[in-house]
Design a protein around this motif. Structure first.
Motif, mmCIF file in Angstrom:
data_model
loop_
_atom_site.group_PDB
_atom_site.id
_atom_site.type_symbol
_atom_site.label_atom_id
_atom_site.label_comp_id
_atom_site.label_asym_id
_atom_site.label_seq_id
_atom_site.Cartn_x
_atom_site.Cartn_y
_atom_site.Cartn_z
ATOM 1 N N MET A 1 -56.123 122.091 -6.803
ATOM 2 C CA MET A 1 -57.430 122.519 -7.279
ATOM 3 C C MET A 1 -57.767 121.786 -8.579
ATOM 4 O O MET A 1 -56.870 121.394 -9.326
ATOM 5 N N LYS A 2 -59.060 121.625 -8.831
ATOM 6 C CA LYS A 2 -59.527 120.996 -10.063
ATOM 7 C C LYS A 2 -60.381 121.993 -10.844
ATOM 8 O O LYS A 2 -61.327 122.556 -10.295
ATOM 9 N N LEU A 3 -60.037 122.210 -12.099
ATOM 10 C CA LEU A 3 -60.809 123.109 -12.946
ATOM 11 C C LEU A 3 -61.949 122.328 -13.591
ATOM 12 O O LEU A 3 -61.732 121.288 -14.214
ATOM 13 N N GLY A 4 -63.176 122.830 -13.406
ATOM 14 C CA GLY A 4 -64.343 122.155 -13.950
ATOM 15 C C GLY A 4 -65.378 123.153 -14.410
ATOM 16 O O GLY A 4 -65.097 124.350 -14.551
ATOM 17 N N ILE A 5 -66.592 122.665 -14.628
ATOM 18 C CA ILE A 5 -67.645 123.525 -15.173
ATOM 19 C C ILE A 5 -69.007 123.000 -14.748
ATOM 20 O O ILE A 5 -69.170 121.803 -14.457
ATOM 21 N N ILE A 6 -69.971 123.884 -14.681
ATOM 22 C CA ILE A 6 -71.361 123.499 -14.435
ATOM 23 C C ILE A 6 -71.936 122.918 -15.724
ATOM 24 O O ILE A 6 -71.785 123.502 -16.797
ATOM 25 N N ASN A 7 -72.601 121.770 -15.616
ATOM 26 C CA ASN A 7 -73.235 121.162 -16.772
ATOM 27 C C ASN A 7 -74.373 120.282 -16.271
ATOM 28 O O ASN A 7 -74.641 120.237 -15.062
ATOM 29 N N ASP A 8 -75.061 119.590 -17.185
ATOM 30 C CA ASP A 8 -76.150 118.721 -16.725
ATOM 31 C C ASP A 8 -75.610 117.333 -16.400
ATOM 32 O O ASP A 8 -74.447 117.023 -16.625
ATOM 33 N N TRP A 9 -76.484 116.485 -15.844
ATOM 34 C CA TRP A 9 -76.045 115.182 -15.342
ATOM 35 C C TRP A 9 -76.322 114.044 -16.318
ATOM 36 O O TRP A 9 -76.415 112.896 -15.943
ATOM 37 N N SER A 10 -76.423 114.403 -17.593
ATOM 38 C CA SER A 10 -76.563 113.388 -18.639
ATOM 39 C C SER A 10 -75.183 112.890 -19.064
ATOM 40 O O SER A 10 -74.149 113.455 -18.692
ATOM 41 N N GLU A 11 -75.159 111.844 -19.887
ATOM 42 C CA GLU A 11 -73.879 111.371 -20.413
ATOM 43 C C GLU A 11 -73.240 112.441 -21.288
ATOM 44 O O GLU A 11 -72.017 112.590 -21.300
ATOM 45 N N ASP A 12 -74.059 113.204 -22.011
ATOM 46 C CA ASP A 12 -73.526 114.288 -22.836
ATOM 47 C C ASP A 12 -72.791 115.315 -21.974
ATOM 48 O O ASP A 12 -71.779 115.879 -22.399
ATOM 49 N N GLY A 13 -73.322 115.567 -20.769
ATOM 50 C CA GLY A 13 -72.673 116.511 -19.861
ATOM 51 C C GLY A 13 -71.279 116.046 -19.463
ATOM 52 O O GLY A 13 -70.309 116.817 -19.495
ATOM 53 N N PHE A 14 -71.164 114.765 -19.100
ATOM 54 C CA PHE A 14 -69.859 114.215 -18.726
ATOM 55 C C PHE A 14 -68.917 114.181 -19.929
ATOM 56 O O PHE A 14 -67.723 114.477 -19.809
ATOM 57 N N ARG A 15 -69.461 113.809 -21.095
ATOM 58 C CA ARG A 15 -68.631 113.736 -22.298
ATOM 59 C C ARG A 15 -68.063 115.116 -22.649
ATOM 60 O O ARG A 15 -66.893 115.249 -23.019
ATOM 61 N N TYR A 16 -68.900 116.141 -22.522
ATOM 62 C CA TYR A 16 -68.468 117.511 -22.804
ATOM 63 C C TYR A 16 -67.299 117.906 -21.902
ATOM 64 O O TYR A 16 -66.293 118.460 -22.371
ATOM 65 N N VAL A 17 -67.430 117.618 -20.614
ATOM 66 C CA VAL A 17 -66.381 117.980 -19.652
ATOM 67 C C VAL A 17 -65.080 117.256 -19.981
ATOM 68 O O VAL A 17 -63.992 117.836 -19.949
ATOM 69 N N LYS A 18 -65.203 115.975 -20.321
ATOM 70 C CA LYS A 18 -64.016 115.180 -20.667
ATOM 71 C C LYS A 18 -63.345 115.734 -21.916
ATOM 72 O O LYS A 18 -62.111 115.875 -21.960
ATOM 73 N N GLU A 19 -64.132 116.056 -22.921
ATOM 74 C CA GLU A 19 -63.568 116.555 -24.186
ATOM 75 C C GLU A 19 -62.898 117.916 -24.025
ATOM 76 O O GLU A 19 -61.977 118.251 -24.776
ATOM 77 N N LYS A 20 -63.354 118.702 -23.045
ATOM 78 C CA LYS A 20 -62.752 120.003 -22.793
ATOM 79 C C LYS A 20 -61.467 119.887 -21.971
ATOM 80 O O LYS A 20 -60.782 120.894 -21.729
ATOM 81 N N GLY A 21 -61.135 118.679 -21.531
ATOM 82 C CA GLY A 21 -59.932 118.485 -20.738
ATOM 83 C C GLY A 21 -60.065 118.990 -19.313
ATOM 84 O O GLY A 21 -59.057 119.272 -18.642
ATOM 85 N N LEU A 22 -61.307 119.078 -18.824
ATOM 86 C CA LEU A 22 -61.557 119.533 -17.457
ATOM 87 C C LEU A 22 -61.565 118.350 -16.497
ATOM 88 O O LEU A 22 -61.664 117.195 -16.910
ATOM 89 N N GLU A 23 -61.497 118.658 -15.202
ATOM 90 C CA GLU A 23 -61.310 117.593 -14.218
ATOM 91 C C GLU A 23 -62.500 117.372 -13.300
ATOM 92 O O GLU A 23 -62.460 116.483 -12.440
ATOM 93 N N ALA A 24 -63.561 118.159 -13.427
ATOM 94 C CA ALA A 24 -64.695 118.018 -12.512
ATOM 95 C C ALA A 24 -65.946 118.628 -13.137
ATOM 96 O O ALA A 24 -65.864 119.453 -14.053
ATOM 97 N N ILE A 25 -67.088 118.221 -12.617
ATOM 98 C CA ILE A 25 -68.382 118.728 -13.076
ATOM 99 C C ILE A 25 -69.212 119.142 -11.868
ATOM 100 O O ILE A 25 -69.069 118.583 -10.777
#
Length: 276
Positions: A1-25
């Motif tokens: 399984m991959k732990l991720g989060i709902i976010n927007d599709w901007s670069e900020d959205g991807f950056r946020y997910v990466k910084e949180k150490g999550l694996e999917a958006i």
């Protein structure tokens, strides 16, 4: 399984997910969002996904009215769903979440027939693109969220999956029935939301961060493992009270709370469990 989060599709959205150490958006391109604009951005989104190493685990369109007052398909709504499915195929996203609204004046069986006809069109469109269709168990302009509808609709469409969220079982008066639903329908779950539930005297109080709620998350995760679920666990911040700094802390709490339940990819052991 991959732990991720709902976010927007901007670069900020991807950056946020990466910084949180999550694996999917996950993206929610809801009824008030421009599906054509999302499709146009799909190549850019695909590039961002590759740049940050964050796959798009799911996308969907909540709240749309897909059938008119006579139960006929609204072609504009169908095209909007197709736009997002097309975008998902470009992005490499495997799941599209959808629903089907109830038509007053038609019988329950007739409503199920109309839903089947709608979902069948989506399945036919998505199949060659490698995208799975899932019906969300949320009641937002959707009636295909419980056993009696699943038995008819999913029975007719074996390819159709379920996007499951424990909080919606509570909202529909299911209380602890989420474990029974996962026992009976977990094999059809292709996407899963992580959202807390807190009900007092049978009434909704809040959707707090997971781990600060009344859901038996250990039992839920056991059900997912026993049913062979290997998709995204998508955190959905949804509280009316957990906002601003407290809300940010709540997301961090949920990540730390759920993380130990997720078996690492490629986990191996030379140990043999002892079963007397």
């Amino acid at each position: 399984m991959k732990l991720g989060i709902i976010n927007d599709w901007s670069e900020d959205g991807f950056r946020y997910v990466k910084e949180k150490g999550l694996e999917a958006i996950e993206f929610c391109v809801n009824y008030y969002s421009d599906s054509k604009a999302f499709l146009e951005k799909a190549p850019q989104i695909a590039q961002l996904s590759k740049k940050y190493g964050i796959p798009v685990g799911s996308t969907g369109r909540w709240g749309a009215t897909r059938l008119d007052e006579k139960g006929n398909i609204i072609e504009k709504a169908l095209q909007e769903d197709k736009d997002i499915i097309e975008a998902a195929s470009i992005i490499g996203c495997p799941i599209f979440n959808t629903g089907c609204n109830w038509t007053e004046g038609l019988s329950y069986y007739e409503n199920c027939q109309r839903a089947i006809a709608y979902f069948e069109k989506l399945l036919d469109f998505a199949r060659p693109k490698g995208v799975k269709i899932a019906v969300y168990n949320c009641g937002w302009n959707n009636f295909v969220y419980e056993d009696k509808a699943w038995e008819i609709v999913l029975g007719a469409l074996p390819e159709l999956g379920i996007k499951y969220d424990v909080s919606h079982c509570f909202a529909h008066g299911g209380d602890q029935n989420y474990l029974r639903e996962l026992r009976d329908w977990g094999h059809k779950v292709v996407h899963f939301h992580i959202k807390g539930s807190l009900y007092i005297d049978g009434q909704r109080y809040d959707d707090p961060p997971a781990g600060l709620d009344q859901t038996n998350w250990g039992a839920v995760m056991d059900m997912l493992y026993s049913k062979g679920y290997d998709g995204m666990l998508s955190i959905e911040p949804h509280s009316e009270y957990w906002k601003d700094a407290k809300g940010a802390w709540g997301i961090d709490f949920t990540i730390q709370y759920i993380r130990p339940y997720v078996m690492p990819d490629g986990y191996t052991s030379s140990e043999t469990p002892y079963f007397p």
